[in-house]
Design a protein around this motif. Structure first.
Motif, mmCIF file in Angstrom:
data_model
loop_
_atom_site.group_PDB
_atom_site.id
_atom_site.type_symbol
_atom_site.label_atom_id
_atom_site.label_comp_id
_atom_site.label_asym_id
_atom_site.label_seq_id
_atom_site.Cartn_x
_atom_site.Cartn_y
_atom_site.Cartn_z
ATOM 1 N N SER A 43 1.076 -1.276 -0.296
ATOM 2 C CA SER A 43 -0.247 -0.138 0.223
ATOM 3 C C SER A 43 0.879 1.379 0.004
ATOM 4 C CB SER A 43 -1.296 0.195 1.126
ATOM 5 O OG SER A 43 -1.567 -1.406 1.562
ATOM 6 N N GLY A 44 1.986 1.567 -0.822
ATOM 7 C CA GLY A 44 2.756 2.790 -0.919
ATOM 8 C C GLY A 44 2.268 3.665 -1.849
ATOM 9 N N ARG A 260 2.259 6.692 -9.514
ATOM 10 C CA ARG A 260 1.274 6.143 -10.688
ATOM 11 C C ARG A 260 1.241 5.070 -11.443
ATOM 12 N NH1 ARG A 260 1.354 9.664 -5.801
ATOM 13 N NH2 ARG A 260 -0.904 10.013 -5.189
ATOM 14 N N PHE A 261 2.750 5.283 -12.017
ATOM 15 C CA PHE A 261 2.686 4.392 -13.145
ATOM 16 C C PHE A 261 2.984 3.199 -11.950
ATOM 17 C CE2 PHE A 261 5.229 8.232 -15.150
ATOM 18 C CZ PHE A 261 4.011 8.630 -15.712
ATOM 19 N N ILE A 262 3.996 3.059 -11.145
ATOM 20 C CA ILE A 262 3.807 1.241 -10.680
ATOM 21 C C ILE A 262 2.823 1.129 -9.550
ATOM 22 C CG2 ILE A 262 5.099 0.496 -9.040
ATOM 23 C CD1 ILE A 262 7.171 3.039 -8.666
ATOM 24 N N TYR A 263 1.744 1.867 -9.557
ATOM 25 C CA TYR A 263 0.203 1.589 -8.964
ATOM 26 C C TYR A 263 0.016 0.791 -10.152
ATOM 27 C CZ TYR A 263 -3.400 0.489 -5.584
ATOM 28 O OH TYR A 263 -3.915 0.045 -4.634
ATOM 29 N N GLY A 264 -0.144 1.471 -11.742
ATOM 30 C CA GLY A 264 -1.305 1.143 -13.087
ATOM 31 C C GLY A 264 -0.208 -0.436 -13.454
ATOM 32 N N PHE A 286 -4.616 4.726 -13.711
ATOM 33 C CA PHE A 286 -3.555 5.329 -12.586
ATOM 34 C C PHE A 286 -2.572 5.916 -13.558
ATOM 35 C CE2 PHE A 286 -6.249 3.160 -9.687
ATOM 36 C CZ PHE A 286 -6.007 4.625 -8.596
ATOM 37 N N THR A 287 -2.060 5.291 -14.240
ATOM 38 C CA THR A 287 -0.910 5.461 -16.082
ATOM 39 C C THR A 287 -2.153 7.136 -15.891
ATOM 40 O OG1 THR A 287 -0.739 3.507 -16.413
ATOM 41 C CG2 THR A 287 -0.036 5.282 -17.295
ATOM 42 N N ALA A 288 -2.665 6.759 -16.450
ATOM 43 C CA ALA A 288 -3.319 8.825 -17.416
ATOM 44 C C ALA A 288 -2.830 10.000 -15.572
ATOM 45 C CB ALA A 288 -4.690 8.886 -17.423
ATOM 46 N N TRP A 293 0.573 14.196 -12.997
ATOM 47 C CA TRP A 293 1.805 14.442 -12.037
ATOM 48 C C TRP A 293 2.690 15.077 -12.711
ATOM 49 C CZ3 TRP A 293 1.419 16.084 -7.131
ATOM 50 C CH2 TRP A 293 0.092 15.122 -7.036
ATOM 51 N N ARG A 294 3.058 14.117 -13.283
ATOM 52 C CA ARG A 294 4.350 15.507 -14.602
ATOM 53 C C ARG A 294 3.965 16.080 -15.237
ATOM 54 N NH1 ARG A 294 8.327 10.649 -14.718
ATOM 55 N NH2 ARG A 294 8.170 9.668 -12.668
ATOM 56 N N ASP A 295 3.077 16.473 -15.842
ATOM 57 C CA ASP A 295 2.356 17.912 -16.279
ATOM 58 C C ASP A 295 2.720 18.768 -15.341
ATOM 59 O OD1 ASP A 295 2.776 16.889 -18.551
ATOM 60 O OD2 ASP A 295 0.286 17.029 -18.831
ATOM 61 N N ALA A 296 1.862 18.378 -14.321
ATOM 62 C CA ALA A 296 1.697 19.353 -12.717
ATOM 63 C C ALA A 296 3.860 19.470 -12.396
ATOM 64 C CB ALA A 296 0.993 19.408 -11.924
ATOM 65 N N ALA A 297 4.521 19.076 -12.947
ATOM 66 C CA ALA A 297 5.787 19.307 -11.987
ATOM 67 C C ALA A 297 6.263 20.456 -13.283
ATOM 68 C CB ALA A 297 6.212 17.911 -12.512
ATOM 69 N N ILE A 298 6.123 19.601 -14.161
ATOM 70 C CA ILE A 298 6.924 20.675 -15.261
ATOM 71 C C ILE A 298 6.259 22.690 -15.558
ATOM 72 C CG2 ILE A 298 6.489 21.164 -18.176
ATOM 73 C CD1 ILE A 298 6.523 18.627 -18.186
ATOM 74 N N GLN A 299 4.972 22.239 -15.304
ATOM 75 C CA GLN A 299 4.168 23.611 -14.860
ATOM 76 C C GLN A 299 4.905 24.459 -13.740
ATOM 77 O OE1 GLN A 299 2.047 25.564 -16.140
ATOM 78 N NE2 GLN A 299 1.616 27.337 -14.859
#
Length: 343
Positions: A43-44, A260-264, A286-288, A293-299
């Motif tokens: 449950s990471g 999220r990628f790992i959980y997917g 979850f992958t989406a 999240w990655r797009d938010a990090a770029i912002q």
């Protein structure tokens, strides 16, 4: 590097505790485990922003469960005995580790990042919840399997002792841990029940954690806070807060998009054990959110690097997290409903 006392196989992973858990369990006999399965059983996936606490001068945000829980929960699910020790004496801590290593028994340690000599300097900061495996010793050099590295690395006894007794929050106090020897492969039913329990616990943590600043509610809470930072804190401090968010999200254990990628991947790998085709659709969801999240990090990076600096840019950033919160709430609600029907 040629190992003398063990045939340990290094495993590179996306997250340190997942990697340590998977590599150790495989070494001691459980070949069914993978990094995504360990992450899901443990449950990471988690989120919290503690509103009255600061870390390194920025907001206290975590994308992960408490250190050690992924290993503990995964082992418990698979019926694996766990030994975990902390020490007051530096000498006893090193003696205990040496005894195991020279007996050919790879052993995990929780350490501080700041003095890890094989880390690039830009990645060294005061974070004491990193995990690695000590696999061998030759002379004064320890052979280290750090899951975020491509291969084995080495540290001398002084360097290893220093990171094992790093000071500050989550001080490791020489902590070492390991599973029992000569483990039995879990049955498919054990795997199934461990997966179901891990999913149920993660749904609880993300949907029903008390208060407004944890789980999916916490993601939206941070989004609303970000919209206030420019006016409330001023440009320089607001940018430093966003830098902290990105550091916790993408550099300390791949917390945001990476998790999220790992959980997917976990939900896909769960399918052979619980055979519900809805898992594939939920995996994609979850992958989406990982992509978002990655797009938010770029912002956020555009703001703290000075390319973006208007209130609208902060509003955009906050809205991204509020959207992620809604999407993850829906996904976890669907996942909760699904596993509630599985026996």
């Amino acid at each position: 590097m040629e190992l003398q006392h063990t045939n340990f196989k290094h495993l590179q992973a996306a997250h340190c505790e997942n990697g340590v858990t998977t590599a150790l369990l495989r070494h001691y006999g459980i070949t069914k485990i993978t990094e995504p399965l360990a992450f899901g059983m443990g449950s990471g996936l988690f989120y919290i922003q503690l509103p009255f606490m600061k870390v390194n001068g920025g907001p206290a945000i975590s994308f992960r469960t408490m250190p050690g829980l992924i290993f503990k929960r995964t082992c418990t699910a698979l019926g694996v005995p766990v030994t975990r020790k902390k020490f007051r004496s530096h000498e006893k801590a090193m003696q205990e580790l040496d005894g195991r290593i020279l007996a050919g028994k790879p052993t995990a340690c929780q350490v501080g990042v700041f003095y890890l000599t094989y880390f690039p300097k830009e990645y060294r900061f005061h974070f004491n919840a990193h995990n690695l495996i000590v696999v061998d010793k030759k002379g004064d050099d320890y052979y280290i399997s750090d899951p975020i590295m491509e291969g084995l690395v080495t540290m001398n006894s002084y360097e290893l002792e220093r990171v094992r007794f790093a000071k500050g929050a989550f001080a490791p106090r020489g902590q070492l841990y390991y599973p029992g020897d000569h483990l039995k492969e879990p049955t498919d039913e054990q795997m199934k029940q461990g997966i179901i329990k891990g999913i149920k616990r993660n749904c609880r943590d993300m949907l029903h954690i008390p208060g407004s600043f944890g789980g999916v509610s916490g993601i939206a809470y941070t989004g609303r806070q970000i919209k206030k930072w420019k006016t409330k804190l001023g440009d320089e401090k607001a940018r430093s807060y966003l830098a902290q968010l990105v550091r916790m999200q993408e550099e300390i254990g791949t917390g945001g998009g990476g998790f999220r990628f790992i959980y997917g991947a976990f939900l896909q790998q769960a399918h052979p054990y619980i055979k519900a085709d809805e898992l594939f659709d939920l995996s994609q969801k979850f992958t989406a959110t990982g992509d978002k999240w990655r797009d938010a990090a770029i912002q956020a990076s555009g703001i703290y690097k000075g390319r973006l600096n208007t209130q609208a840019d902060y509003d955009n950033m906050g809205d991204r997290l509020i959207e992620i919160s809604a999407l993850e709430k829906q996904a976890f609600q669907q996942l909760k409903a699904l596993v509630g029907k599985i026996k």
